[in-house]
Design a protein around this motif. Sequence first.
Motif, short mmCIF file in Angstrom:
data_model
loop_
_atom_site.label_atom_id
_atom_site.label_comp_id
_atom_site.label_asym_id
_atom_site.label_seq_id
_atom_site.Cartn_x
_atom_site.Cartn_y
_atom_site.Cartn_z
N MET A 1 0.85 -1.21 0.00
CA MET A 1 0.00 0.00 0.00
C MET A 1 0.88 1.25 0.00
O MET A 1 1.80 1.35 0.82
N PRO A 2 0.58 2.24 -0.91
CA PRO A 2 1.34 3.49 -0.84
C PRO A 2 0.98 4.22 0.45
O PRO A 2 -0.13 4.07 0.97
N GLY A 3 1.93 5.03 0.95
CA GLY A 3 1.65 5.79 2.17
C GLY A 3 0.68 6.91 1.89
O GLY A 3 0.27 7.12 0.74
N PRO A 4 0.29 7.66 2.92
CA PRO A 4 -0.66 8.75 2.74
C PRO A 4 -0.05 9.90 1.94
O PRO A 4 1.17 9.99 1.82
N SER A 5 -0.91 10.76 1.41
CA SER A 5 -0.45 12.00 0.79
C SER A 5 -0.62 13.12 1.80
O SER A 5 -1.53 13.08 2.62
N LEU A 6 0.26 14.09 1.72
CA LEU A 6 0.20 15.24 2.63
C LEU A 6 -0.24 16.47 1.85
O LEU A 6 0.32 16.77 0.79
N ILE A 7 -1.24 17.15 2.39
CA ILE A 7 -1.65 18.44 1.82
C ILE A 7 -1.27 19.52 2.83
O ILE A 7 -1.73 19.51 3.97
N LEU A 8 -0.38 20.41 2.40
CA LEU A 8 -0.02 21.54 3.26
C LEU A 8 -1.08 22.60 3.07
O LEU A 8 -1.30 23.07 1.94
N GLY A 9 -1.78 22.95 4.15
CA GLY A 9 -3.00 23.74 4.01
C GLY A 9 -2.95 25.13 4.60
O GLY A 9 -1.90 25.77 4.66
N GLY A 10 -4.13 25.57 5.02
CA GLY A 10 -4.28 26.94 5.52
C GLY A 10 -5.01 27.80 4.51
O GLY A 10 -5.07 29.02 4.66
N THR A 11 -5.57 27.17 3.47
CA THR A 11 -6.33 27.89 2.45
C THR A 11 -7.64 27.14 2.20
O THR A 11 -7.75 25.94 2.51
N ALA A 12 -8.59 27.85 1.58
CA ALA A 12 -9.86 27.20 1.22
C ALA A 12 -9.60 26.09 0.21
O ALA A 12 -10.25 25.03 0.25
N GLU A 13 -8.64 26.30 -0.69
CA GLU A 13 -8.34 25.29 -1.72
C GLU A 13 -7.82 24.00 -1.08
O GLU A 13 -8.15 22.90 -1.52
N ALA A 14 -6.98 24.14 -0.07
CA ALA A 14 -6.42 22.95 0.60
C ALA A 14 -7.54 22.14 1.24
O ALA A 14 -7.58 20.90 1.12
N ALA A 15 -8.47 22.83 1.92
CA ALA A 15 -9.59 22.12 2.57
C ALA A 15 -10.46 21.45 1.52
O ALA A 15 -10.89 20.30 1.70
N ALA A 16 -10.69 22.15 0.40
CA ALA A 16 -11.54 21.57 -0.66
C ALA A 16 -10.85 20.37 -1.30
O ALA A 16 -11.48 19.36 -1.61
N LEU A 17 -9.53 20.47 -1.48
CA LEU A 17 -8.79 19.34 -2.07
C LEU A 17 -8.82 18.14 -1.13
O LEU A 17 -9.00 16.99 -1.57
N ALA A 18 -8.65 18.39 0.17
CA ALA A 18 -8.69 17.30 1.16
C ALA A 18 -10.05 16.60 1.11
O ALA A 18 -10.13 15.37 1.15
N ARG A 19 -11.11 17.41 1.02
CA ARG A 19 -12.47 16.86 0.95
C ARG A 19 -12.63 16.02 -0.32
O ARG A 19 -13.10 14.88 -0.28
N ALA A 20 -12.19 16.57 -1.45
CA ALA A 20 -12.35 15.89 -2.73
C ALA A 20 -11.53 14.60 -2.76
O ALA A 20 -11.98 13.56 -3.26
N ALA A 21 -10.31 14.65 -2.21
CA ALA A 21 -9.44 13.48 -2.21
C ALA A 21 -10.03 12.37 -1.33
O ALA A 21 -10.04 11.19 -1.70
N ALA A 22 -10.55 12.77 -0.17
CA ALA A 22 -11.16 11.78 0.73
C ALA A 22 -12.37 11.14 0.06
O ALA A 22 -12.60 9.93 0.17
N ALA A 23 -13.14 11.96 -0.68
CA ALA A 23 -14.32 11.43 -1.37
C ALA A 23 -13.92 10.43 -2.45
O ALA A 23 -14.70 9.52 -2.78
N GLU A 24 -12.72 10.58 -2.99
CA GLU A 24 -12.22 9.64 -4.01
C GLU A 24 -11.58 8.41 -3.37
O GLU A 24 -11.02 7.55 -4.06
N GLY A 25 -11.57 8.38 -2.04
CA GLY A 25 -10.99 7.23 -1.33
C GLY A 25 -9.47 7.33 -1.19
O GLY A 25 -8.81 6.34 -0.84
N LEU A 26 -8.89 8.51 -1.43
CA LEU A 26 -7.44 8.66 -1.27
C LEU A 26 -7.12 8.90 0.20
O LEU A 26 -7.90 9.53 0.93
N ASP A 27 -5.97 8.40 0.62
CA ASP A 27 -5.53 8.55 2.00
C ASP A 27 -4.74 9.86 2.11
O ASP A 27 -3.58 9.92 1.68
N VAL A 28 -5.37 10.90 2.66
CA VAL A 28 -4.68 12.19 2.74
C VAL A 28 -4.68 12.72 4.17
O VAL A 28 -5.60 12.48 4.94
N ILE A 29 -3.63 13.47 4.48
CA ILE A 29 -3.53 14.16 5.76
C ILE A 29 -3.42 15.65 5.44
O ILE A 29 -2.57 16.05 4.63
N LEU A 30 -4.28 16.45 6.05
CA LEU A 30 -4.23 17.90 5.84
C LEU A 30 -3.46 18.52 7.00
O LEU A 30 -3.79 18.31 8.16
#
Length: 250
Positions: A1-30
Amino acid sequence: MPGPSLILGGTAEAAALARAAAAEGLDVILSLAGATRQPAAVAGRTRSGGFGGAAGLAAWLRAEGVSAVVDATHPFAAKMHANAVAACAEAGVPLLRLMRPPWTPQPGDRWTVVADATEAARRLPSEGVVFLAVGRKDLAAFAGAKARLLIRAIEPPEAPPPGAEVILARGPFATADEIALLREKGVQLVVAKNSGGEGAYAKLAAARALRLPVILIARPPLPPAAEAATIAEALAWLTSVTQAGAPAPR
Ligand code: NAP
């Protein structure tokens, strides 16, 4: 299994990307800097606080087995952008910078573009009312301002310039409300950063409607990195990078 992806956030885009990635079943940490005491609600796994510079981030990426990083921090978060480039190079992790396009002048805009907050402060008039929409970190540069300052911030600034009026509010803001605010407070000049995006643009549209001058602080220079301008592009990149790292289906 590949490890999680990291999203460096603090913006509306980062939160939206985290939401979209989670909805696609990707393992992400914001990841959030932890600077805002009450950050807007976000979905999925999060972590908070600095990593301890580029070396600390590289060590964290290795320890967590991170397979990809999307740097979706604010265009003015110059230190974090530089740390992301250095750390990903050191740890051998693919990096994409999600960067919203800067605003460009429209007919009727009266912008003076400056390099940084210090130059913006130097250009302030000695009287009148100035709407200072620059964020907490840059307020110190305006400590010696002679004009009356109207400051808008999400949380109370620790040391606002003396005599400044502080309004607490979190965007996005509507143009009609910004026009009403600028009129009500008798604002004669707007100072802003070229953050880009929709949520913070209304003050510039309002200044244009009222024919007010704007001092616009240009983005800081950043080290080169692969860039995407939209959440959809960043999501496609995350999907392809993490799937490329996944074991082939049997
Ligand atoms: P910065 O000057 O580039 O970064 C300062 C330090 O904060 C970094 O070295 C890092 O600490 C830590 N940091 C920044 N972003 C982080 C993240 N997403 N996760 C973990 N640690 C982080 O950043 P800044 O301009 O102070 O901005 C701080 C946060 O506010 C960022 O998340 C940014 O997206 C957001 N923001 C900034 C602005 C702005 O105008 N600057 C506007 C809106 C939102 P270590 O070195 O210890 O890792």
